[in-house]
Design a protein around this motif. Structure first.
Motif, short mmCIF file in Angstrom:
data_model
loop_
_atom_site.label_atom_id
_atom_site.label_comp_id
_atom_site.label_asym_id
_atom_site.label_seq_id
_atom_site.Cartn_x
_atom_site.Cartn_y
_atom_site.Cartn_z
N GLU A 267 -15.71 -6.19 6.23
CA GLU A 267 -15.01 -5.07 5.61
C GLU A 267 -13.50 -5.28 5.65
O GLU A 267 -12.95 -5.78 6.64
CB GLU A 267 -15.35 -3.75 6.33
N PHE A 268 -12.82 -4.90 4.56
CA PHE A 268 -11.37 -4.88 4.52
C PHE A 268 -10.94 -3.51 5.01
O PHE A 268 -11.06 -2.52 4.30
CB PHE A 268 -10.87 -5.15 3.10
N ASP A 269 -10.45 -3.43 6.24
CA ASP A 269 -10.16 -2.16 6.89
C ASP A 269 -8.77 -2.22 7.52
O ASP A 269 -8.58 -2.87 8.55
CB ASP A 269 -11.22 -1.86 7.95
N ILE A 270 -7.81 -1.56 6.89
CA ILE A 270 -6.43 -1.64 7.39
C ILE A 270 -6.21 -0.77 8.62
O ILE A 270 -5.13 -0.81 9.22
CB ILE A 270 -5.41 -1.28 6.30
N THR B 78 -4.77 -8.00 -4.56
CA THR B 78 -6.10 -7.78 -5.14
C THR B 78 -6.93 -6.86 -4.25
O THR B 78 -7.58 -5.92 -4.75
CB THR B 78 -6.82 -9.12 -5.34
N ALA B 79 -6.90 -7.10 -2.94
CA ALA B 79 -7.66 -6.25 -2.02
C ALA B 79 -7.21 -4.80 -2.12
O ALA B 79 -8.03 -3.87 -2.08
CB ALA B 79 -7.50 -6.77 -0.59
N LEU B 80 -5.91 -4.57 -2.26
CA LEU B 80 -5.40 -3.20 -2.36
C LEU B 80 -5.71 -2.58 -3.72
O LEU B 80 -6.13 -1.42 -3.80
CB LEU B 80 -3.89 -3.20 -2.12
N LEU B 81 -5.51 -3.34 -4.80
CA LEU B 81 -5.75 -2.81 -6.13
C LEU B 81 -7.22 -2.50 -6.37
O LEU B 81 -7.57 -1.59 -7.13
CB LEU B 81 -5.24 -3.80 -7.18
N GLU B 82 -8.11 -3.25 -5.73
CA GLU B 82 -9.55 -2.98 -5.85
C GLU B 82 -9.98 -1.76 -5.05
O GLU B 82 -11.11 -1.27 -5.21
CB GLU B 82 -10.34 -4.20 -5.37
N ARG B 83 -9.07 -1.24 -4.21
CA ARG B 83 -9.35 -0.08 -3.36
C ARG B 83 -8.24 0.95 -3.59
O ARG B 83 -7.32 1.06 -2.76
CB ARG B 83 -9.44 -0.51 -1.90
N PRO B 84 -8.28 1.68 -4.69
CA PRO B 84 -7.18 2.60 -5.04
C PRO B 84 -6.83 3.58 -3.92
O PRO B 84 -5.66 3.94 -3.76
CB PRO B 84 -7.71 3.33 -6.28
N GLU B 85 -7.84 4.00 -3.15
CA GLU B 85 -7.56 4.96 -2.08
C GLU B 85 -6.73 4.32 -0.96
O GLU B 85 -5.86 4.95 -0.35
CB GLU B 85 -8.85 5.54 -1.51
N VAL B 86 -6.99 3.03 -0.71
CA VAL B 86 -6.20 2.31 0.30
C VAL B 86 -4.79 2.06 -0.23
O VAL B 86 -3.80 2.21 0.49
CB VAL B 86 -6.89 0.99 0.68
N LEU B 87 -4.68 1.67 -1.51
CA LEU B 87 -3.37 1.46 -2.11
C LEU B 87 -2.55 2.75 -2.06
O LEU B 87 -1.35 2.73 -1.74
CB LEU B 87 -3.52 1.00 -3.56
N ALA B 88 -3.19 3.89 -2.35
CA ALA B 88 -2.49 5.18 -2.30
C ALA B 88 -2.02 5.49 -0.88
O ALA B 88 -0.92 6.02 -0.68
CB ALA B 88 -3.40 6.29 -2.82
N ALA B 89 -2.85 5.15 0.11
CA ALA B 89 -2.47 5.40 1.50
C ALA B 89 -1.26 4.56 1.90
O ALA B 89 -0.36 5.03 2.60
CB ALA B 89 -3.65 5.10 2.42
N VAL B 90 -1.22 3.31 1.43
CA VAL B 90 -0.09 2.44 1.73
C VAL B 90 1.17 2.93 1.00
O VAL B 90 2.27 2.93 1.56
CB VAL B 90 -0.41 0.98 1.33
N ARG B 91 1.00 3.37 -0.24
CA ARG B 91 2.16 3.91 -0.98
C ARG B 91 2.73 5.14 -0.28
O ARG B 91 3.94 5.33 -0.20
CB ARG B 91 1.73 4.27 -2.41
N GLU B 92 1.83 5.96 0.23
CA GLU B 92 2.24 7.21 0.89
C GLU B 92 2.92 6.95 2.23
O GLU B 92 3.89 7.62 2.60
CB GLU B 92 1.00 8.09 1.11
N ARG C 86 8.80 0.58 -7.44
CA ARG C 86 9.32 0.56 -8.80
C ARG C 86 8.28 0.75 -9.91
O ARG C 86 8.64 0.97 -11.06
CB ARG C 86 10.06 -0.76 -9.05
N LEU C 87 6.99 0.65 -9.55
CA LEU C 87 5.95 0.72 -10.58
C LEU C 87 5.00 1.89 -10.29
O LEU C 87 3.91 1.70 -9.75
CB LEU C 87 5.17 -0.59 -10.65
N PRO C 88 5.38 3.11 -10.65
CA PRO C 88 4.49 4.26 -10.42
C PRO C 88 3.17 4.06 -11.17
O PRO C 88 3.13 3.53 -12.28
CB PRO C 88 5.28 5.44 -11.00
N GLY C 89 2.10 4.51 -10.54
CA GLY C 89 0.79 4.42 -11.19
C GLY C 89 0.24 3.01 -11.25
O GLY C 89 -0.67 2.73 -12.05
N LEU C 90 0.74 2.12 -10.43
CA LEU C 90 0.27 0.72 -10.45
C LEU C 90 -1.23 0.67 -10.20
O LEU C 90 -1.74 1.21 -9.23
CB LEU C 90 1.01 -0.07 -9.36
N ARG C 91 -1.95 -0.02 -11.10
CA ARG C 91 -3.39 -0.14 -10.96
C ARG C 91 -3.86 -1.32 -11.81
O ARG C 91 -3.13 -1.82 -12.67
CB ARG C 91 -4.10 1.14 -11.44
#
Length: 420
Positions: free
Chosen positions: A344-347, A268-282, A384-389
């Motif tokens: 703050e949620f800051d990875i 939930t924390a990652l999905l609520e922060r798409p930019e953080v999720l993208a950074a983790v995916r990358e 396995r799930l491109p575009g996950l959001r």
């Protein structure tokens, strides 16, 4: 493992519904954000008379699990320093009001190693710990976690949408643990449903333990029946059937009940922060700090209790012998004396140990397995799930509960896999 045919999703949803089963026991009816109250309390004093739920302002049912002594004085600690001191001083702050000593009384499915202290606890933990050290994480991943994760994703990858909290997060630890026992999925859910029926649990586990004593396999029960330790007096110790039953139940209740909620919180924390999720995916090296930050930021179990064995002055408060001290680790994990910008949620923040898995002699034995489940599970979703959001047409997840916090449904959409 024939997961899709064996997993009763409706039953899983019922057994793991935060708003159902937990309502009376652990404050499942609490839908607010407790952290502002905890910040205020910690700023006023590190320790307060009263229980965490009373001090937070929750007026729901008071018969919470872990609060079985209404006639004893209760106190609550909110600072990192106070919680740390209590965890370290096991002589004054015991894990149980009446610790179990296996020399005089056996563990049963109604208690566990959590109730032990001193030398007996160290001896028992040394017998079961080898399967849970960091170096054994790959054993769990290879034998159970990866297969469980892939089979679960297989059930919804072609749909383009899913509910990840119960259908994915909740199922992973249940099937991982029971897979390591050699228990079928149906039997696993029977055990979960029968946690207040010790005899029923014994009936399920007893033949498995007996079979592994006769013919060990490469699984956890086999490791436990063969575990042997020679103590400082030269005496060899092995686990009894009752001790193995107790430990198995502890894993099923604690392991399956906390890891899935913590994975849901992290997702939930990652999905609520798409930019953080993208950074983790990358960059997948960021997944580990993301998990650790979620553990600090919102631990699923934000309170643990300790029992005061003698009169003591503790951070400005007199605690009498026999009283109960509740450690609000949720507040301690956001103590500004230890972490800058703690809300703050800051990875990217510098990693420092938190109390998400407890502390001291009773720090969570399965924490490395739990981390492996979260790392493999979230990583596989990103693979396995491109575009996950989050699904924009569904209600977003919310954190609920007081003494066991977790997310509600986590509805997501993604690019579907081609059906084979």
């Amino acid at each position: 493992m024939t997961m899709p045919a064996a997993l009763d999703r409706a039953r899983v949803r019922k057994l793991f519904d935060l708003r159902g089963a937990y309502l009376a026991q652990v404050g499942g009816g609490y839908h607010g954000d407790p952290y502002p109250a905890w910040h205020r309390l910690r700023a006023e004093a590190p320790v307060h008379p009263g229980t965490v739920h009373e001090l937070t302002g929750y007026d729901g049912p008071a018969n919470f699990a872990g609060l079985p002594y209404p006639d004893r004085p209760h106190f609550s600690a909110f600072s990192h320093a106070a919680c740390d001191e209590a965890y370290r001083d096991v002589e004054v702050f015991a894990a149980s009001p009446i610790p179990v000593d296996p020399r005089t009384g056996q563990l049963t499915v109604q208690n566990s190693m959590l109730t032990m202290g001193g030398t007996p606890h160290r001896r028992y933990r040394a017998l079961v710990q080898p399967s849970f050290v960091p170096g054994r994480a790959q054993w769990w991943i290879r034998n159970w976690i990866e297969q469980t994760v892939d089979l679960l994703i297989d059930t919804f990858a072609a749909d383009g949408r899913a509910e990840l909290n119960v259908d994915f997060c909740a199922a992973i630890p249940v099937l991982t643990i029971t897979g390591s026992f050699g228990v079928t999925v149906e039997r696993a859910l029977d055990i979960r449903a029968a946690l207040r029926d010790p005899q029923r649990i014994i009936e399920i586990l007893e033949p498995i333990v007996a079979a592994r004593r006769e013919s060990p396999r490469d699984d956890l029960i086999s490791v436990l029946v063969q575990a042997e330790l020679t103590d400082e007096e030269g005496v060899s110790h092995r686990l009894s059937d009752a001790e193995i039953h107790s430990f198995a139940v502890l894993l099923l209740t604690a392991g399956s009940g906390t890891t899935w909620k913590q994975m849901g919180i992290t997702l939930t924390a990652l999905l609520e922060r798409p930019e953080v999720l993208a950074a983790v995916r990358e960059d997948r090296t960021r997944l580990k700090p993301a998990i650790e930050e979620a553990l600090r930021w919102t631990p699923t179990d934000p309170m643990f209790s300790r029992y005061v064995t003698r009169d003591v002055e503790f951070h400005g408060v007199r605690l009498p012998a026999g009283s109960v001290l509740h450690l609000c680790i949720g507040a301690a994990n956001r103590d500004p004396a230890r972490w800058d910008r703690p809300d703050e949620f800051d990875i990217t923040r510098r990693l420092r140990p938190s109390f998400a898995f407890g502390g001291g002699a009773h720090v969570c034995l399965g924490m490395h397995v739990a981390r492996a489940e979260m790392r493999v599970g979230i990583g596989a979703l990103l693979d396995r799930l491109p575009g996950l959001r989050l699904d924009p047409d569904a209600a977003p997840p919310r954190f609920i509960g007081l003494y066991e916090r977790g997310a509600t449904e986590i509805p997501v959409i993604f690019e579907p896999e081609a059906r084979s």
